[in-house]
Design an enzyme around this catalytic site. Structure first.
Site, mmCIF file in Angstrom:
data_model
loop_
_atom_site.group_PDB
_atom_site.id
_atom_site.type_symbol
_atom_site.label_atom_id
_atom_site.label_comp_id
_atom_site.label_asym_id
_atom_site.label_seq_id
_atom_site.Cartn_x
_atom_site.Cartn_y
_atom_site.Cartn_z
ATOM 1 N N HIS A 209 0.836 -1.203 0.000
ATOM 2 C CA HIS A 209 0.000 0.000 0.000
ATOM 3 C C HIS A 209 0.869 1.252 0.000
ATOM 4 O O HIS A 209 2.063 1.184 0.305
ATOM 5 C CB HIS A 209 -0.876 0.007 1.256
ATOM 6 C CG HIS A 209 -0.064 0.238 2.492
ATOM 7 N ND1 HIS A 209 0.546 -0.792 3.162
ATOM 8 C CD2 HIS A 209 0.276 1.373 3.136
ATOM 9 C CE1 HIS A 209 1.217 -0.305 4.181
ATOM 10 N NE2 HIS A 209 1.083 1.010 4.199
ATOM 11 N N HIS B 114 5.288 6.536 -1.245
ATOM 12 C CA HIS B 114 6.049 5.315 -1.508
ATOM 13 C C HIS B 114 5.201 4.089 -1.186
ATOM 14 O O HIS B 114 4.173 4.189 -0.520
ATOM 15 C CB HIS B 114 7.282 5.282 -0.605
ATOM 16 C CG HIS B 114 6.897 5.137 0.845
ATOM 17 N ND1 HIS B 114 6.536 6.220 1.616
ATOM 18 C CD2 HIS B 114 6.745 4.044 1.634
ATOM 19 C CE1 HIS B 114 6.192 5.799 2.816
ATOM 20 N NE2 HIS B 114 6.299 4.479 2.866
HETATM 21 O O1 ACK Z 1 5.249 1.547 4.955
HETATM 22 P P1 ACK Z 1 4.408 2.622 5.438
HETATM 23 O O2 ACK Z 1 4.097 3.786 4.606
HETATM 24 O O3 ACK Z 1 4.984 3.126 6.842
HETATM 25 O O4 ACK Z 1 3.074 2.021 5.983
HETATM 26 C C1 ACK Z 1 3.072 1.879 7.351
HETATM 27 C C2 ACK Z 1 1.748 2.295 7.925
HETATM 28 O O5 ACK Z 1 1.901 3.648 8.357
HETATM 29 C C3 ACK Z 1 1.326 1.445 9.119
HETATM 30 O O6 ACK Z 1 2.348 1.396 10.053
HETATM 31 C C4 ACK Z 1 3.213 4.098 8.110
HETATM 32 N N1 ACK Z 1 3.651 4.863 9.276
HETATM 33 C C5 ACK Z 1 3.900 4.405 10.521
HETATM 34 N N2 ACK Z 1 4.239 5.416 11.329
HETATM 35 C C6 ACK Z 1 4.200 6.558 10.597
HETATM 36 C C7 ACK Z 1 4.460 7.928 10.859
HETATM 37 N N3 ACK Z 1 4.810 8.354 12.075
HETATM 38 N N4 ACK Z 1 4.329 8.807 9.850
HETATM 39 C C8 ACK Z 1 3.977 8.395 8.624
HETATM 40 N N5 ACK Z 1 3.712 7.118 8.305
HETATM 41 C C9 ACK Z 1 3.829 6.201 9.269
HETATM 42 C C10 ACK Z 1 4.062 2.886 7.880
#
Ligand code: ACK
Length: 213
Positions: free
Chosen positions: A69, A144
């Site tokens: 995703h 991403h």
């Molecule tokens: O791979 P990602 O984009 O990085 O997808 C997961 C999703 O949310 C569930 O964990 C993203 N994620 C986690 N913490 C944060 C944060 N502090 N800021 C932005 N994205 C985050 C993580």
């Protein structure tokens, strides 16, 4: 209402439609295999191992990770700043369940993460939160898909690694083209950052939705 307050998800994002998850995984595995076999990669293996380990294997370093995703807003069930405001935006409400095509224009790998860079359309940018990245980079720079991450690394790192690449490029660093592969140029930016710019972007239909986990 209090009912709605309990409804804030872990995050919102686009979820790759079914067959495209597999296609993208195959692309990523090919990318890792290719990189693993490169002399230039072996020469810089200490970026990844901290030592000259002989039996290092990129594919084992990055095992497969769950559903693919592109996160728009990390809400943390309402604990994250701006989560409620984001969830209440008209564009967000209207877009849930809608499918649009994500344009993936590069794959990147660092000792921590393996990801795909997403180039958002104007329409997709309507769903991009204002606070996703600092003002110094173009909006949407952090978009991403996390393909995998190394043991002990949090998935949030993929976006941070991509931002590092964006900052280097904004500073005029181009990376050193190490190989022209069939898919496009593969460049090394130092410190374990490798980027394959896809000549033909990978188009992935994806459904916008919230995720509760
Ligand atoms: O791979 P990602 O984009 O990085 O997808 C997961 C999703 O949310 C569930 O964990 C993203 N994620 C986690 N913490 C944060 C944060 N502090 N800021 C932005 N994205 C985050 C993580």
């Amino acid at each position: 209402t209090s009912l709605e307050k309990t409804a804030l998800p872990l995050f919102f994002g686009w979820f790759l439609c079914h067959p495209f998850q597999e296609n993208l995984r195959s692309l990523a595995v090919g990318f890792l295999k290719n990189l693993d076999s490169l002399e230039a990669f072996k020469k810089n293996i200490t970026d990844f191992t901290g030592s000259t380990e002989r039996d290092f294997n990129l594919e084992q370093h990055f095992h497969d990770k769950n559903m693919l995703h592109c996160t728009t807003k990390f809400c943390d069930y309402g604990k994250a700043d701006g989560a409620k405001e984001y969830a209440e935006k008209q564009a967000v409400k209207e877009s849930c369940g809608r499918v649009s095509a994500l344009v993936l224009d590069a794959l990147f790998v660092t000792p921590r993460t393996l990801g795909a860079r997403v180039s958002l359309s104007e329409e997709q940018l309507q769903l991009w939160p204002r606070d996703a990245e600092e003002d110094a980079v173009p909006r949407g720079s952090r978009a991403h898909i996390t393909l995998s991450f190394a043991e002990g690394v949090e998935p949030v790192q993929t976006g941070l690694d991509l931002l590092e690449l964006v900052r280097l490029q904004l500073q005029g660093q181009e990376g050193k083209v190490v190989r022209e592969s069939g898919l496009g140029p593969l460049s090394y930016y130092g410190k374990g950052l490798w980027v394959l710019e896809l000549r033909e972007p990978f188009l992935a239909p994806a459904c916008f939705s919230s995720f509760y986990g």
